[in-house]
Design a protein around this motif. Structure first.
Motif, PDB file in Angstrom:
ATOM      1  N   HIS A 167       0.712  -1.330  -0.063  1.00 52.81           N
ATOM      2  CA  HIS A 167      -0.171   0.162   0.005  1.00 52.81           C
ATOM      3  C   HIS A 167       0.542   1.750   0.244  1.00 52.81           C
ATOM      4  CE1 HIS A 167      -2.497  -3.825   2.020  1.00 52.81           C
ATOM      5  NE2 HIS A 167      -3.392  -2.584   0.817  1.00 52.81           N
ATOM      6  N   ALA A 168       2.374   1.317  -0.650  1.00 52.98           N
ATOM      7  CA  ALA A 168       2.917   2.192  -0.549  1.00 52.98           C
ATOM      8  C   ALA A 168       2.626   3.727  -0.992  1.00 52.98           C
ATOM      9  CB  ALA A 168       4.292   1.686  -1.181  1.00 52.98           C
ATOM     10  N   LEU A 173      -1.747   7.735   3.785  1.00 59.13           N
ATOM     11  CA  LEU A 173      -0.366   7.724   3.844  1.00 59.13           C
ATOM     12  C   LEU A 173       0.280   8.866   4.547  1.00 59.13           C
ATOM     13  CD1 LEU A 173       1.918   5.938   5.307  1.00 59.13           C
ATOM     14  CD2 LEU A 173       2.893   5.760   3.415  1.00 59.13           C
ATOM     15  N   ALA A 174       0.560  10.047   2.829  1.00 59.16           N
ATOM     16  CA  ALA A 174       1.086  10.265   2.600  1.00 59.16           C
ATOM     17  C   ALA A 174      -0.446  12.173   3.552  1.00 59.16           C
ATOM     18  CB  ALA A 174       0.657  11.202   1.405  1.00 59.16           C
ATOM     19  N   GLN A 175      -1.534  11.446   3.481  1.00 55.53           N
ATOM     20  CA  GLN A 175      -2.183  12.809   4.824  1.00 55.53           C
ATOM     21  C   GLN A 175      -1.654  12.248   6.081  1.00 55.53           C
ATOM     22  OE1 GLN A 175      -5.999  11.101   3.296  1.00 55.53           O
ATOM     23  NE2 GLN A 175      -5.553  12.249   1.042  1.00 55.53           N
ATOM     24  N   ARG A 180       4.296  15.756  10.399  1.00 57.20           N
ATOM     25  CA  ARG A 180       5.318  14.919  11.201  1.00 57.20           C
ATOM     26  C   ARG A 180       7.102  14.678  10.975  1.00 57.20           C
ATOM     27  NH1 ARG A 180       1.356  11.676  14.127  1.00 57.20           N
ATOM     28  NH2 ARG A 180       0.007  11.790  13.058  1.00 57.20           N
ATOM     29  N   PRO A 181       7.728  15.157  11.440  1.00 54.44           N
ATOM     30  CA  PRO A 181       8.814  15.440  11.181  1.00 54.44           C
ATOM     31  C   PRO A 181       9.838  13.369  10.617  1.00 54.44           C
ATOM     32  CG  PRO A 181       9.172  15.906  13.265  1.00 54.44           C
ATOM     33  CD  PRO A 181       7.164  15.223  13.083  1.00 54.44           C
ATOM     34  N   ARG A 207      -0.379   1.508   9.733  1.00 55.31           N
ATOM     35  CA  ARG A 207      -1.751   1.001   8.869  1.00 55.31           C
ATOM     36  C   ARG A 207      -3.055   1.321   8.645  1.00 55.31           C
ATOM     37  NH1 ARG A 207      -0.191  -3.559   6.011  1.00 55.31           N
ATOM     38  NH2 ARG A 207      -2.197  -4.581   5.003  1.00 55.31           N
ATOM     39  N   LEU A 208      -2.828   1.811   7.215  1.00 55.61           N
ATOM     40  CA  LEU A 208      -4.710   2.358   7.090  1.00 55.61           C
ATOM     41  C   LEU A 208      -5.039   1.497   6.345  1.00 55.61           C
ATOM     42  CD1 LEU A 208      -2.838   5.815   6.325  1.00 55.61           C
ATOM     43  CD2 LEU A 208      -3.678   5.186   8.482  1.00 55.61           C
ATOM     44  N   GLY A 209      -4.152   0.166   5.785  1.00 55.75           N
ATOM     45  CA  GLY A 209      -4.996  -0.907   4.446  1.00 55.75           C
ATOM     46  C   GLY A 209      -5.312  -2.438   5.650  1.00 55.75           C
ATOM     47  N   PRO A 210      -6.336  -3.092   4.691  1.00 54.51           N
ATOM     48  CA  PRO A 210      -6.643  -3.717   5.717  1.00 54.51           C
ATOM     49  C   PRO A 210      -5.625  -4.378   6.179  1.00 54.51           C
ATOM     50  CG  PRO A 210      -6.695  -4.444   3.341  1.00 54.51           C
ATOM     51  CD  PRO A 210      -6.285  -2.968   3.831  1.00 54.51           C
TER      52      PRO A 210
END
Length: 256
Positions: A167-168, A173-175, A180-181, A207-210
């Motif tokens: 899920h790269a 993930l970017a959001q 954040r540093p 971990r934002l995916g399933p």
């Protein structure tokens, strides 16, 4: 093991995880076929034989604690949460294994009253075994011996982050990381990411995916025994016993 303590249970899980790791290494060395399950995820002989070995060992030693395992559920076995139960993923990261990469694990976790309380996680390709539990500390066993492990305080210059390989490109993930540093951002597969947080090499694994409960129970117990946290995005704990065994998005952290 009639009167089993948590120390006994963790030792049992650790032994079976190491034995399953050896089964996986043997199959990897001689070659294997990759099949596709009904949910389109891959499965190999290594998944099946490692799970069969773990199930035999757990059910023989502690028949009073039910076992919920990935391949049995995938095969149609209906399982239900009880006050205490094992969660088993015999080969977390089958895609990595099938592709010839090294980031795959064997996960054996114990859930009690909805919480992951102890776990053993073997990393077969690295010859590493991670264990931990409530009141038991967290440990890594490797070719050089047994080592106590602990999460680290995040460095002021920025966080070392690991995220999912598969899920790269997830825009979430970017959001999540925005503002954040961040010192480094890497992408690898499987529960290996939890191990790197637990031993203080990485600060954050979002971990934002399933994921499924058997993916996370053992590594969550280890991370928390090492002083880290595994929480939902709102900061509440990642709990167990969901009807479909599916986890919501979560974050695994050291000391931020």
């Amino acid at each position: 093991m009639t009167h089993h303590t948590d120390t006994d249970l963790l030792a049992l899980a650790a032994r079976l995880a190491e034995e399953a790791a050896e089964i996986i290494r043997t199959i990897r060395a001689r070659g294997f076929e990759t099949l596709t399950k009904t949910d389109s995820s891959p499965v190999t002989e290594a998944d099946q034989k490692a799970e069969a070995h773990i199930l035999r060992g757990l059910r023989a030693a502690v028949p009073d604690i039910p076992v919920i395992a990935e391949e049995e559920v995938a095969a149609g076995l209906r399982a239900f949460a009880t006050p205490a139960y094992w969660l088993v993923d015999p080969l977390d990261g089958t895609r990595e294994f099938a592709a010839g990469r090294d980031d795959f694990t064997v996960n054996i976790g114990l859930v009690r009253d909805g919480r992951a309380v102890l776990g053993a996680m073997a990393l077969p390709a690295y010859h590493q075994l991670y264990t931990g539990g409530v009141g038991l500390g967290a440990w890594r066993r490797d070719t050089e011996g047994l080592h106590a492990i602990h999460v680290r305080q995040a460095p002021a210059e920025g966080l070392n982050v690991l995220a999912s390989r598969h899920h790269a490109d997830d825009q979430r993930l970017a959001q999540y990381l925005a503002g954040r540093p961040i010192a480094t951002l890497g992408n690898i597969g499987s529960a290996v990411k939890f191990a790197r947080v637990a031993e203080g090499l990485v600060d954050l694994y979002p971990r934002l995916g399933p994921t499924m409960e058997w993916d996370t129970a053992a590594p969550q117990a280890i991370v928390e025994a090492a002083g880290g946290q595994v929480t939902l995005l709102d900061g509440s704990p990642l709990l167990y016993g969901k009807t479909d065994w599916k986890n919501p998005p979560f974050v695994c952290t050291g000391t931020l």
